[in-house]
Write an enzyme that holds these catalytic residues in place. Sequence first.
Site, PDB file in Angstrom:
ATOM      1  CE  LYS A 199      -3.480   2.448   2.669  1.00 41.51           C
ATOM      2  NZ  LYS A 199      -4.440   2.396   3.771  1.00 41.51           N
ATOM      3  NE  ARG A 209      -5.584  10.009   3.168  1.00 36.83           N
ATOM      4  CZ  ARG A 209      -4.290  10.101   2.985  1.00 36.83           C
ATOM      5  NH1 ARG A 209      -3.718  11.295   2.927  1.00 36.83           N
ATOM      6  NH2 ARG A 209      -3.552   9.013   2.876  1.00 36.83           N
ATOM      7  NE  ARG A 221      -3.472   7.823   5.911  1.00 38.17           N
ATOM      8  CZ  ARG A 221      -4.155   8.448   6.863  1.00 38.17           C
ATOM      9  NH1 ARG A 221      -3.544   8.799   7.988  1.00 38.17           N
ATOM     10  NH2 ARG A 221      -5.428   8.731   6.699  1.00 38.17           N
ATOM     11  CD  GLU A 238       5.659  -3.856   3.704  1.00 37.16           C
ATOM     12  OE1 GLU A 238       4.992  -4.655   4.400  1.00 37.16           O
ATOM     13  OE2 GLU A 238       6.133  -2.804   4.178  1.00 37.16           O
ATOM     14  CE  LYS A 253      -6.048   1.993  -0.421  1.00 35.07           C
ATOM     15  NZ  LYS A 253      -6.404   2.122   0.954  1.00 35.07           N
ATOM     16  CB  SER A 279     -11.245   7.613  -3.293  1.00 34.23           C
ATOM     17  OG  SER A 279      -9.977   8.016  -2.788  1.00 34.23           O
ATOM     18  CE1 TYR A 318     -14.999   3.577  -2.378  1.00 33.62           C
ATOM     19  CE2 TYR A 318     -13.157   3.779  -3.900  1.00 33.62           C
ATOM     20  CZ  TYR A 318     -13.645   3.742  -2.618  1.00 33.62           C
ATOM     21  OH  TYR A 318     -12.786   3.848  -1.554  1.00 33.62           O
TER      22      TYR A 318
HETATM   23  C1  PBG Z   1      -6.979   3.393   5.602  1.00 31.52           C
HETATM   24  C2  PBG Z   1      -7.483   3.352   4.202  1.00 31.52           C
HETATM   25  C3  PBG Z   1      -7.390   4.358   3.235  1.00 31.52           C
HETATM   26  C4  PBG Z   1      -7.994   3.853   2.077  1.00 31.52           C
HETATM   27  C5  PBG Z   1      -8.452   2.581   2.372  1.00 31.52           C
HETATM   28  N1  PBG Z   1      -8.111   2.272   3.688  1.00 31.52           N
HETATM   29  C6  PBG Z   1      -6.888   5.738   3.358  1.00 31.52           C
HETATM   30  C7  PBG Z   1      -5.483   6.001   3.576  1.00 31.52           C
HETATM   31  O1  PBG Z   1      -4.640   5.116   3.642  1.00 31.52           O
HETATM   32  O2  PBG Z   1      -5.169   7.183   3.709  1.00 31.52           O
HETATM   33  C8  PBG Z   1      -8.111   4.593   0.780  1.00 31.52           C
HETATM   34  C9  PBG Z   1      -9.078   4.024  -0.207  1.00 31.52           C
HETATM   35  C10 PBG Z   1      -9.417   4.938  -1.328  1.00 31.52           C
HETATM   36  O3  PBG Z   1      -8.770   5.968  -1.573  1.00 31.52           O
HETATM   37  O4  PBG Z   1     -10.387   4.623  -2.034  1.00 31.52           O
HETATM   38  N2  PBG Z   1      -7.967   2.994   6.543  1.00 31.52           N
END
Ligand code: PBG
Length: 328
Positions: A199, A209, A221, A238, A253, A279, A318
């Site tokens: 990730k 967010r 992050r 990982e 991701k 997203s 989505y």
């Molecule tokens: C963390 C989490 C995130 C997403 C899924 N799980 C946000 C992040 O890491 O900042 C993002 C998913 C998306 O952008 O559709 N709980």
Amino acid sequence: MSAEFPVARPRRLRRTAPLRRMVAGTRLHPAELILPLFVKEGITEPHPVGSMPGVLQHTRDSLRKAAHEAAEAGVGGLILFGVPLHKDGRGSAADDPEGIVQLALADLAAEVGDALVLITDTCLDEYTDHGHCGLLTPAGEVDNDATLERYASAALAQARAGAQVIAPSGMMDGQVAAIRAALDGGGFPEIPILAYSAKFASGFYGPFREAAECAPQFGDRNAYQQDPAGPVGESLREVRLDLAEGADAVMIKPALAYLDILRQVRDVVEVPVAAYQVSGEYAMVEAAAANGWIDRERVIMESLVAIKRAGADLILTYWATEVARRLA
Ligand code: PBG
């Protein structure tokens, strides 16, 4: 045969729609799609997410409806994110049996638990007032090992409420082992872990967010999620660590900007590989389509085919319900 013309003619197999359909090498199926859903505590009507047109922060009621629609369309599973009313430093709502995700899960388990797979995202960022994915040290750094106990407790609360798969997304070292031990010790040895293994710290999470109300209140992050320009081989490392810790499936991701990683991982593991079309990927397509700049449906299908072709066995998107209907 004249030497002036090519002998091999790949176009022969492209000439008609039935031919193209017959020889297609990449096919999408509704069962491999996973729908991310948001449920928010304390609202009486679903709230639209401005940066994700068509996506809602659900009430418990509208969530049930969305889950039924996904099940009817043949979607394989859904992944649930909770937006609690009260946040604090340790993300108390994450493992509260009365927390919004736990309550919503119980609804879903009773109604659609046999029709699709109920997955929960296990993390703290939706629940902490500072918006980070873990507990903080006095210096304001995310404390890896202290966070593991919180993840283990949250995963257990989710399993007790009816989660059928646990998906840890916080990128703490050792999170899969900690959650596996908690599930096994708590009477849930049968529950699989779908690990967000590779990730990346990504700008493509921006709209999420807003949807999950979890933007970090300070900093970023980058000290726990992977650097997009990070060491070659880091993603495989990982993935291998997560598998050694007991992960049953792994995730990459975001999706579209990381298809190379997806292919690398698919080529070396023996477990299902998921890709999360996040997203920002969704928002870019919706925004361009709303402006009339691209053909929305065509780009949606093309992006999903690309993710599948790169090696995804499962795709979080989505658009899952819409696409599942189109594929039917
Ligand atoms: C963390 C989490 C995130 C997403 C899924 N799980 C946000 C992040 O890491 O900042 C993002 C998913 C998306 O952008 O559709 N709980």
